[in-house]
Write an enzyme that holds these catalytic residues in place. Structure first.
Site, PDB file in Angstrom:
ATOM      1  N   GLN A  29     -10.347  -3.673  -2.827  1.00  0.00           N
ATOM      2  CA  GLN A  29     -11.702  -3.289  -2.204  1.00  0.00           C
ATOM      3  C   GLN A  29     -12.968  -3.293  -3.147  1.00  0.00           C
ATOM      4  O   GLN A  29     -13.820  -3.614  -2.702  1.00  0.00           O
ATOM      5  CB  GLN A  29     -11.623  -1.560  -2.049  1.00  0.00           C
ATOM      6  CG  GLN A  29     -12.749  -0.812  -1.725  1.00  0.00           C
ATOM      7  CD  GLN A  29     -13.301  -1.029  -0.270  1.00  0.00           C
ATOM      8  OE1 GLN A  29     -12.295  -0.873   0.725  1.00  0.00           O
ATOM      9  NE2 GLN A  29     -14.217  -1.255  -0.055  1.00  0.00           N
ATOM     10  N   ARG A  75     -13.694  -7.529   2.730  1.00  0.00           N
ATOM     11  CA  ARG A  75     -12.571  -7.267   2.398  1.00  0.00           C
ATOM     12  C   ARG A  75     -11.504  -8.464   2.904  1.00  0.00           C
ATOM     13  O   ARG A  75     -10.794  -8.573   2.155  1.00  0.00           O
ATOM     14  CB  ARG A  75     -11.830  -6.004   3.074  1.00  0.00           C
ATOM     15  CG  ARG A  75     -12.637  -4.557   2.989  1.00  0.00           C
ATOM     16  CD  ARG A  75     -12.432  -4.351   1.676  1.00  0.00           C
ATOM     17  NE  ARG A  75     -11.148  -4.511   1.159  1.00  0.00           N
ATOM     18  CZ  ARG A  75     -10.133  -3.400   1.436  1.00  0.00           C
ATOM     19  NH1 ARG A  75     -10.446  -2.555   2.283  1.00  0.00           N
ATOM     20  NH2 ARG A  75      -8.715  -3.671   0.923  1.00  0.00           N
ATOM     21  N   ARG A 117       0.869  -1.135  -0.044  1.00  0.00           N
ATOM     22  CA  ARG A 117      -0.128   0.204   0.025  1.00  0.00           C
ATOM     23  C   ARG A 117       0.924   1.124   0.050  1.00  0.00           C
ATOM     24  O   ARG A 117       1.746   1.234   0.880  1.00  0.00           O
ATOM     25  CB  ARG A 117      -0.999   0.027   1.318  1.00  0.00           C
ATOM     26  CG  ARG A 117      -1.573   1.582   1.354  1.00  0.00           C
ATOM     27  CD  ARG A 117      -2.720   1.634   2.470  1.00  0.00           C
ATOM     28  NE  ARG A 117      -3.883   0.818   2.134  1.00  0.00           N
ATOM     29  CZ  ARG A 117      -5.031   1.126   2.530  1.00  0.00           C
ATOM     30  NH1 ARG A 117      -5.164   1.905   3.759  1.00  0.00           N
ATOM     31  NH2 ARG A 117      -6.056   0.646   2.227  1.00  0.00           N
ATOM     32  N   ASP A 126     -17.050   8.113  -1.005  1.00  0.00           N
ATOM     33  CA  ASP A 126     -15.753   8.079  -0.532  1.00  0.00           C
ATOM     34  C   ASP A 126     -15.295   9.356   0.038  1.00  0.00           C
ATOM     35  O   ASP A 126     -16.000  10.243  -0.159  1.00  0.00           O
ATOM     36  CB  ASP A 126     -14.740   7.570  -1.628  1.00  0.00           C
ATOM     37  CG  ASP A 126     -13.142   7.524  -1.090  1.00  0.00           C
ATOM     38  OD1 ASP A 126     -12.872   7.410   0.247  1.00  0.00           O
ATOM     39  OD2 ASP A 126     -12.378   7.421  -1.849  1.00  0.00           O
ATOM     40  N   HIS A 181      -7.438   0.703  -6.057  1.00  0.00           N
ATOM     41  CA  HIS A 181      -7.726  -0.172  -4.989  1.00  0.00           C
ATOM     42  C   HIS A 181      -8.491  -1.472  -5.334  1.00  0.00           C
ATOM     43  O   HIS A 181      -9.768  -1.608  -4.901  1.00  0.00           O
ATOM     44  CB  HIS A 181      -8.617   0.907  -3.977  1.00  0.00           C
ATOM     45  CG  HIS A 181      -8.463   0.432  -2.553  1.00  0.00           C
ATOM     46  ND1 HIS A 181      -7.608  -0.662  -2.194  1.00  0.00           N
ATOM     47  CD2 HIS A 181      -9.302   0.859  -1.369  1.00  0.00           C
ATOM     48  CE1 HIS A 181      -7.692  -0.874  -0.756  1.00  0.00           C
ATOM     49  NE2 HIS A 181      -8.688  -0.158  -0.279  1.00  0.00           N
ATOM     50  N   CYS A 186     -16.117   2.763   1.005  1.00  0.00           N
ATOM     51  CA  CYS A 186     -15.119   1.730   1.277  1.00  0.00           C
ATOM     52  C   CYS A 186     -14.612   2.083   2.844  1.00  0.00           C
ATOM     53  O   CYS A 186     -14.046   1.059   3.341  1.00  0.00           O
ATOM     54  CB  CYS A 186     -14.141   2.237   0.230  1.00  0.00           C
ATOM     55  SG  CYS A 186     -13.682   3.994   0.219  1.00  0.00           S
TER      56      CYS A 186
END
Ligand code: CP
Ligand code: NVA
Length: 328
Positions: A136, A315, A106, A229, A133, A270
């Site tokens: 996700q 996730r 990440r 988001d 991402h 998310c």
């Protein structure tokens, strides 16, 4: 589906069948976990988890998934390792690939995770970059499938700044899996043109629809999913808040916006989210601009239409599927 030894850097690299295969595997592993059936498919293997940005969900999902699969894991946080300061990405990739069976990364630019993958002889997974991402999106798609019973034809409207990782990745995921993706953003805050064109080409094959809108009430009127988001992402400077609040305020997901959508429309995010003033940043920004919530109001976040915590749990199941599919 044969993903053994493969990287997982963006969903663009996977076929529709491979993505569906990962979702099926995630559902199977989730059922096993719920029933207490062991699934130590990667016994004795190890994974390195590089986090140059902070995380709750992604880190915990990788650690729990690895443990359930019988693996060991090492967390390398934003401080405390040599990465980027005393050691290049290319050298780090070769060092870690000598000790581990997979590497999660990440961080900032997508080119960093691409370089890591280029120099690593073991699979590399993208745990979030500025641009993408992908883990996700797997969790989001599993959640939509579980909640609405299908993916094909589902209309997902992304509200807010669609230029960043979530807007881009949702567009790719929707294109690959045949959903209708609408980015509802102020002019200039849509995903980049080259990626949009690529997604439209994919959409022509899968039956997906990709479009952009700027009027929130108009955009959500036949939405099945309203997704948002945070308005300022990790790594962006604090100075952008002023402009972002001014531009994004009309795109806040609140009860009035939800009322313009179908009764069956669900809310997704998310996370993390500034839905109240109970966080340091939420409080500071909210008080400065006289807002009790930012991208989503607390009533929507806490409502029955919100599936954000199912999404968060997924996730783990979907990341587990990625590890199992690429290592076992
Ligand atoms: N959604 C997500 O990636 O959360 P974290 O930043 O907590 O990992
Ligand atoms: N766009 C957000 C997503 C967090 C999961 C960020 O990059 O901070």
């Amino acid at each position: 589906m044969d993903l053994k030894g493969k990287d997982f850097l963006t969903l663009l690299d996977l076929s529709t069948e491979e993505i569906k295969g990962l979702l099926d595997l995630a559902a199977e592993l989730k059922a096993k976990k719920k029933q207490g059936i062991p699934h130590r498919l990667c016994e004795g293997k190890n994974i390195a988890l590089i986090f140059e940005k902070t995380s709750t969900r992604t880190r915990c999902a990788f650690e729990v998934a690895a443990s359930d699969l019988g693996m060991g894991s090492t967390y390398l946080g934003p401080t405390g390792s040599q990465i980027g300061i005393k050691e290049s990405i290319a050298d780090t990739a070769r060092v870690l690939a000598g000790m581990y069976d997979a590497i999660e990364y990440r961080g900032f630019g997508q080119q960093i995770v691409e370089e890591l993958a280029e120099y690593s002889k073991v699979p590399v997974y993208n745990g979030l970059t500025n641009e993408f991402h992908p883990t996700q999106i797997l969790a989001d798609m599993l959640t939509i499938q579980e909640t609405l019973g299908k993916l094909q034809g589902v209309h997902l409207v992304f509200m807010g700044d669609a230029r960043y990782n979530m807007g881009r990745s949702l567009m790719v995921g929707c294109a690959k899996l045949g959903l209708h993706f609408t980015a509802c953003s102020p002019e200039g805050y849509f995903p980049p043109e080259d990626l949009t064109n690529t997604c439209k080409e994919i959409a022509a094959e899968t039956g997906a629809v990709i479009d952009f809108a700027s009027d929130p009430y108009e955009a959500v009127k036949d939405a099945d999913v309203i997704y948002t988001d945070i308005w300022v992402s990790m790594g962006e400077p604090e100075e952008v808040w002023d402009e972002r609040i001014r531009l994004m305020k009309p795109y806040q997901v609140n009860a009035e916006l939800m009322a313009h959508a179908k009764d069956s429309c669900i809310f997704m995010h998310c996370l993390p989210s500034y839905h109240d003033l109970k966080t340091a940043i939420g409080k500071k920004v909210g008080e400065k601009y006289g807002m009790s919530a930012l991208e989503v109001t607390d009533d929507v976040f806490e409502s029955e239409r919100s599936v954000v915590f199912e999404e968060a749990e997924n996730r783990m199941h979907t990341i587990k599927a990625v590890i199992a599919a690429t290592l076992s």
